[in-house]
Scaffold this motif. Structure first.
Motif, PDB file in Angstrom:
ATOM      1  N   ARG A   1       8.305  -2.877  -8.924  1.00 35.19           N
ATOM      2  CA  ARG A   1       7.757  -2.165  -7.763  1.00 35.19           C
ATOM      3  C   ARG A   1       8.881  -2.645  -6.543  1.00 35.19           C
ATOM      4  NH1 ARG A   1       5.231   0.641 -10.912  1.00 35.19           N
ATOM      5  NH2 ARG A   1       3.009   0.408 -11.261  1.00 35.19           N
TER       6      ARG A   1
ATOM      7  N   TYR B   1      -5.297   3.547  -8.848  1.00 32.68           N
ATOM      8  CA  TYR B   1      -5.377   4.230 -10.074  1.00 32.68           C
ATOM      9  C   TYR B   1      -6.752   4.597 -10.216  1.00 32.68           C
ATOM     10  CZ  TYR B   1      -0.791   2.301 -11.389  1.00 32.68           C
ATOM     11  OH  TYR B   1       0.644   1.876 -11.346  1.00 32.68           O
TER      12      TYR B   1
ATOM     13  N   GLU C   1       7.138   8.697  -8.039  1.00 29.14           N
ATOM     14  CA  GLU C   1       7.572   7.932  -9.110  1.00 29.14           C
ATOM     15  C   GLU C   1       6.731   6.962  -9.932  1.00 29.14           C
ATOM     16  OE1 GLU C   1      10.347   5.386  -6.954  1.00 29.14           O
ATOM     17  OE2 GLU C   1      11.705   7.338  -6.563  1.00 29.14           O
ATOM     18  N   VAL C   2       5.364   6.959  -9.527  1.00 32.39           N
ATOM     19  CA  VAL C   2       4.526   5.993 -10.377  1.00 32.39           C
ATOM     20  C   VAL C   2       3.861   6.909 -11.487  1.00 32.39           C
ATOM     21  CG1 VAL C   2       2.449   4.709 -10.291  1.00 32.39           C
ATOM     22  CG2 VAL C   2       3.940   4.766  -8.192  1.00 32.39           C
ATOM     23  N   LYS C   3       3.876   6.544 -12.861  1.00 30.99           N
ATOM     24  CA  LYS C   3       3.329   7.345 -13.855  1.00 30.99           C
ATOM     25  C   LYS C   3       2.031   6.983 -13.981  1.00 30.99           C
ATOM     26  CE  LYS C   3       7.963   7.901 -15.804  1.00 30.99           C
ATOM     27  NZ  LYS C   3       8.839   7.622 -16.978  1.00 30.99           N
TER      28      LYS C   3
ATOM     29  N   PRO D   1      -2.452   7.440 -11.065  1.00 30.87           N
ATOM     30  CA  PRO D   1      -2.160   7.000  -9.682  1.00 30.87           C
ATOM     31  C   PRO D   1      -2.388   8.334  -8.730  1.00 30.87           C
ATOM     32  CG  PRO D   1      -0.070   7.648 -10.682  1.00 30.87           C
ATOM     33  CD  PRO D   1      -1.265   7.640 -11.588  1.00 30.87           C
TER      34      PRO D   1
ATOM     35  N   LEU E   1      -1.290   0.306  -4.616  1.00 35.50           N
ATOM     36  CA  LEU E   1      -1.598   1.515  -5.490  1.00 35.50           C
ATOM     37  C   LEU E   1      -3.011   1.574  -5.907  1.00 35.50           C
ATOM     38  CD1 LEU E   1       1.454   1.508  -7.974  1.00 35.50           C
ATOM     39  CD2 LEU E   1       0.584   3.322  -6.691  1.00 35.50           C
TER      40      LEU E   1
ATOM     41  N   ALA F   1      -0.688   5.649  -2.743  1.00 41.95           N
ATOM     42  CA  ALA F   1       0.143   4.470  -2.760  1.00 41.95           C
ATOM     43  C   ALA F   1       0.356   4.116  -1.205  1.00 41.95           C
ATOM     44  CB  ALA F   1       1.567   4.834  -3.445  1.00 41.95           C
TER      45      ALA F   1
ATOM     46  N   LEU G   1       5.098   2.811  -1.109  1.00 44.04           N
ATOM     47  CA  LEU G   1       5.696   3.115  -2.676  1.00 44.04           C
ATOM     48  C   LEU G   1       5.660   4.546  -2.737  1.00 44.04           C
ATOM     49  CD1 LEU G   1       3.775   0.723  -4.893  1.00 44.04           C
ATOM     50  CD2 LEU G   1       6.195   0.446  -4.061  1.00 44.04           C
TER      51      LEU G   1
END
Length: 461
Positions: free
Chosen positions: A359, A308, A327-329, A317, A306, A320, A323
């Motif tokens: 994860r 960020y 769905e990653v906040k 984010p 990931l 990825a 992944l």
């Protein structure tokens, strides 16, 4: 044999020399013993000549004694009878001495002296009776007959003594010849055998202690010269060759360390070059992050990744690997582990995570969770640019973490440049919109906003 390896080469050669001297000494001792045996037999053989001389002397003196008794009887002279008796005593002494000398050299003559004593008594009795006139003709005849018998017996003893001395002499000669033959045969074959044994032992010892270690050293230098630095050099005692092999082993280890380090440096250089190729071009921030994480994660052996991007107080984010990005906040700075890493600027390493880690690796229909996670800040001149989160099923080692840091440094530079470039484009669009006037202000603002969205498609400006 192990203790011989600790000796110096000079001492090993001295040991071989001592082995040779020992064998030569044993051979010399054997030859000397045989020579002494031959010498003893020769002395016994030489003793036969003096015995024969003494035997001849006894025979001569006996003849003289007989002549004196004959003269005394013929002339009836008492003085001649005394001379004959003195001669008899001399012969008696000579026969006794001959018997002792012969017995000393192993030739027994036990009957010679008694036979002469009997002969001398018979001769003296016969001559005394005639010279004194006390005997009758019949008694004189009997005494003469006894004298003849005693003379024949003594003569026979002389012949037997001479034959015994000659037989002993011949036996000694045969023994000397046999010893001589035995000595030269055994000396020849024994010397050849001893020489071969010493040669074989010397060759075996020299090969084991000197030749084989040198061959080992030669083979080791050949392997090192060929670039094969993985096989260790076997140790060999504490002698000069052992020290040489120890030095070769030390050289091998140093060369292997240098080679491994060069290979690592070459791998890092290649990795960074490939990463720069991936980051090359006029890319948006999202495209840059996408290319970077998709290259780094599989290259570094990670199963998830990931990126960020820092937006002040918020970490959003941007890309990825393996992944679902939707769905990653976003993470506020200072909250959760990612926010703490962004706040402190220090990496975080999680090992042996439980199975409920959030994860999950997306791999078709199957999913699995990493057991080890590394979260690292991406810094440019001490300024936070982004945060990398990488997960793997195997533990992170120092080498892998070092590679991640090196790659993040180049990524930070390119990402910083990309952010600056897109900020400049956004500012230019805003300035253009302001200069166009009120009639076009709405369109210009919309254009600037579109530029920012291109820079970070999923991010708010």
């Amino acid at each position: 044999m192990t203790s011989l390896h600790d000796l110096s080469i000079g001492k090993k050669l001295a040991a071989l020399l001592l082995l040779f001297i020992f064998g030569l000494s044993a051979y010399v001792a054997f030859v000397f013993t045989n020579a002494m045996d031959v010498r003893t037999n020769s002395q016994h053989a030489r003793s036969a000549y003096p015995l024969l001389l003494k035997l001849s002397t006894c025979n001569r003196l006996t003849t003289e004694m007989r002549d004196l008794y004959t003269v005394a009887v013929t002339s009836q002279d008492a003085d001649m009878l005394i001379n004959a008796r003195q001669q008899a005593r001399r012969v008696q002494s000579q026969t006794e001495q001959l018997t002792e000398d012969a017995s000393a050299v192993g030739v027994p003559l036990p009957m010679l002296a008694p036979a002469f004593r009997a002969y001398a008594r018979a001769a003296d009795s016969w001559a005394s009776a005639i010279v004194d006139g006390t005997g009758t003709p019949a008694k004189a005849q009997a005494r003469l007959y006894e004298l003849s018998l005693r003379q024949n017996a003594f003569t026979a003893q002389l012949d037997q003594s001479r034959a015994a001395i000659n037989a002993t002499f011949a036996a000694n000669l045969r023994e000397i010849e046999a010893n001589a033959d035995y000595s030269w045969r055994l000396g020849l074959f024994g010397g050849l055998t001893l020489s071969v044994v010493i040669l074989i032992l010397s060759r075996a010892l020299s090969r084991r202690m000197i030749v084989q270690p040198l061959q080992t050293a030669l083979a080791a230098t050949g392997r090192i010269a060929a670039g094969n630095w993985d096989e260790p050099v076997p140790a060999h005692g504490r002698d000069e060759i052992g020290q040489l092999l120890e030095g070769i082993e030390k050289l091998r280890r140093e060369l292997k360390v240098r080679c491994d380090q060069e290979q690592k440096n070459e791998f890092v250089s290649t990795l960074l070059a490939d990463l720069n190729v991936q980051m090359r071009g006029d890319l948006s921030i999202a495209e840059l992050c996408e290319r970077t994480i998709r290259f780094l994660a599989p290259t570094l052996g990670c199963q998830i990744g990931l990126v960020y991007v820092n937006e002040g107080e918020l970490l959003r984010p941007a890309a990825a690997y393996a992944l679902r990005l939707d769905e990653v906040k976003p993470v506020p700075r200072g909250q959760s582990l990612v926010g703490q890493v962004a706040q402190s600027g220090q990496p975080a390493l999680l090992q042996d995570l439980p199975d409920n880690y959030t994860r999950a690796i997306v791999a078709g229909s199957a999913t699995m969770r990493p057991r080890n996670v590394a979260i690292l800040p991406v810094l440019h001149n001490a300024d936070l640019v982004a945060v990398l989160e990488l997960g793997t099923t195997t533990p992170f080692d120092d080498e892998r973490l070092s590679l991640i840091r090196r790659c993040s440094e180049d990524f930070a530079v390119v990402l910083k440049v990309a952010q600056a470039r897109w900020r400049t484009a956004a500012a230019a669009a805003t300035a253009t919109a302001a200069a166009a006037g009120a009639s076009t202000s709405g369109a210009a603002s919309a254009g600037a906003e579109a530029v920012l969205r291109l820079a970070t498609p999923s991010l708010a400006t």
